[in-house]
Design an enzyme around this catalytic site. Structure first.
Site, short mmCIF file in Angstrom:
data_model
loop_
_atom_site.label_atom_id
_atom_site.label_comp_id
_atom_site.label_asym_id
_atom_site.label_seq_id
_atom_site.Cartn_x
_atom_site.Cartn_y
_atom_site.Cartn_z
CE LYS A 179 2.95 -4.74 -14.14
NZ LYS A 179 1.72 -5.40 -13.68
CE LYS B 155 4.04 3.23 -7.80
NZ LYS B 155 2.87 2.75 -8.52
CE LYS C 290 4.42 -6.50 -6.01
NZ LYS C 290 3.35 -5.54 -6.29
P1 AMP Z 1 0.64 -2.48 -6.77
O1 AMP Z 1 1.23 -2.95 -5.48
O2 AMP Z 1 1.63 -1.76 -7.62
O3 AMP Z 1 -0.14 -3.53 -7.48
O4 AMP Z 1 -0.42 -1.35 -6.40
C1 AMP Z 1 -1.63 -1.58 -5.73
C2 AMP Z 1 -2.35 -0.25 -5.53
O5 AMP Z 1 -1.58 0.62 -4.71
C3 AMP Z 1 -2.61 0.53 -6.81
O6 AMP Z 1 -3.85 1.18 -6.74
C4 AMP Z 1 -1.46 1.51 -6.88
O7 AMP Z 1 -1.77 2.63 -7.62
C5 AMP Z 1 -1.26 1.82 -5.41
N1 AMP Z 1 0.16 2.12 -5.14
C6 AMP Z 1 1.22 1.30 -5.29
N2 AMP Z 1 2.37 1.90 -4.94
C7 AMP Z 1 2.03 3.16 -4.55
C8 AMP Z 1 2.76 4.29 -4.09
N3 AMP Z 1 4.08 4.26 -3.92
N4 AMP Z 1 2.08 5.41 -3.80
C9 AMP Z 1 0.75 5.45 -3.94
N5 AMP Z 1 0.00 4.45 -4.38
C10 AMP Z 1 0.62 3.30 -4.69
#
Ligand code: AMP
Ligand code: TRP
Length: 330
Positions: free
Chosen positions: A114, A197, A200
């Site tokens: 980040k 992965k 957003k």
């Molecule tokens: P974030 O939106 O990155 O803050 O992620 C929120 C939660 O969703 C966290 O526990 C991440 O590990 C999970 N997460 C985010 N993107 C993915 C993805 N593509 N596949 C699986 N888990 C995800």
């Protein structure tokens, strides 16, 4: 005997959760309510480690709260709270930051990523200490298990190290938590670039739960696959097809093996279309529930405040035990 405690949090940094969030994290949150004593929260304090728009943050916090309820978090069974409404998170974080080495914080890969993105010199101290706040979130509630996606593994390791360090130095206060990472669906990939992965930050390959249904249908239709024609599961050689199989399996309840059999001799287009269908059959009623919850904002705020009140009872007990051990005035 009381049930083991589970804790997890999610940041209110988008207007909608995406299917990666859902399958990688939130689906487990819902399932674990049957077997665990659950504490879940909206990590709005983590959300300000990068610059925020105040109105957007407040709206998204409320929105995320409604989305979690719509996904099946039961605010009677579980505690669902907003982090900033429970001041004990910040209190414990200060103490844990005094137990964390600068080198240790600097090694966190999410911080490095980040910080590199925004230019290291403009990264805030909050971004560096983000994992310490996360450790405080977890330890405050004496959580046994923390369901998260693979990307959070390192933060969980830090949390465990800090708990062990504190207990060793001052005497047992904290439960040492386990990460709970679900295998098959732990990582959902981008539909346009199935080697990275779903996130957003790459909207074209990201399926948001609140996107218009037509948009989701289109995204699946244009999902990137490969130049073969055979539908089989091989994440290295066939990341796109494998990702579609994983998503389909999660929403249809059929195993990947069953799907591979059912799609034998059929075309990639069929897999894309049917995967879109099973996803949409989940999304449509979900969107209706979210819309309904958002029609009564004051009711949502009441639920939030109740969640915070229940959380504070547990959190304050931990703070009292910590203060007694570390030598703060009684
Ligand atoms: P974030 O939106 O990155 O803050 O992620 C929120 C939660 O969703 C966290 O526990 C991440 O590990 C999970 N997460 C985010 N993107 C993915 C993805 N593509 N596949 C699986 N888990 C995800
Ligand atoms: N860092 C987590 C994420 O981005 C969110 C989070 C904050 C969290 N505090 C937590 C997750 C405590 C689990 C436990 O997904």
């Amino acid at each position: 005997m009381s049930k083991p405690r589970v804790l997890s949090g999610i940041q209110p940094t988008s207007d909608s959760f995406h299917i990666g969030n859902h399958l990688g994290a939130l689906k487990n949150w819902v399932a674990m309510q049957d077997t665990h004593d659950c504490v879940y929260f909206i990590a709005d304090m983590h959300a300000i480690t990068v610059e925020q728009d105040p109105k957007l943050l407040r709206d998204r916090t409320l929105n995320s709260y409604a989305q979690l309820l719509a996904l099946g978090i039961d605010s009677k069974k579980s505690i669902l709270l907003v982090q900033s409404q429970v001041p004990q998170h910040a209190q414990l974080m200060w103490i844990m930051s005094c137990l964390t080495g600068i080198g240790e914080a600097n090694r966190m890969t999410q911080f490095k990523d980040k910080a590199a993105k925004g230019g290291t010199s403009s990264a805030s101290v909050g971004l560096l200490t983000y994992p310490i706040l996360q450790a405080a979130d977890i330890l405050l509630y004496q959580a046994n298990a923390v369901p998260v996606g693979e990307d959070q593994r390192q933060h969980l390791e830090l949390t465990r190290d800090l708990a062990i360090r504190f207990n060793g130095r001052f005497g047992d206060v904290f439960t040492v938590p386990q990460a709970f990472i679900v295998k098959e669906t732990a990582k959902i990939m981008d539909l346009q670039d199935p080697t990275s992965k779903m996130s957003k930050s790459a909207p074209s390959g990201c399926v948001n739960l609140l996107d218009p249904l037509k948009t989701t249908e289109k995204k699946f239709k244009s999902a990137v696959t490969d130049s073969e024609t055979k539908i089989r599961f091989d994440q290295t050689k066939k990341p796109g097809v494998s990702n579609l199989l994983t998503i389909n399996s999660a929403y249809s309840g059929q195993s990947v093996e069953q799907l591979v059999k059912a799609f034998e001799g059929r075309m990639y287009g069929d897999l894309k279309k049917e995967t879109a269908e099973v996803v949409l059959s989940f999304i449509e009623p979900y969107q209706n529930r979210v819309a309904e919850l958002l029609t009564d904002k004051s009711e949502l705020e009441t639920l939030m405040h109740n969640g915070a009140d229940r959380a504070i009872e547990i959190a304050q007990e931990t703070i009292n035990a910590v203060y007694a051990k570390i030598g703060f005035a009684l």
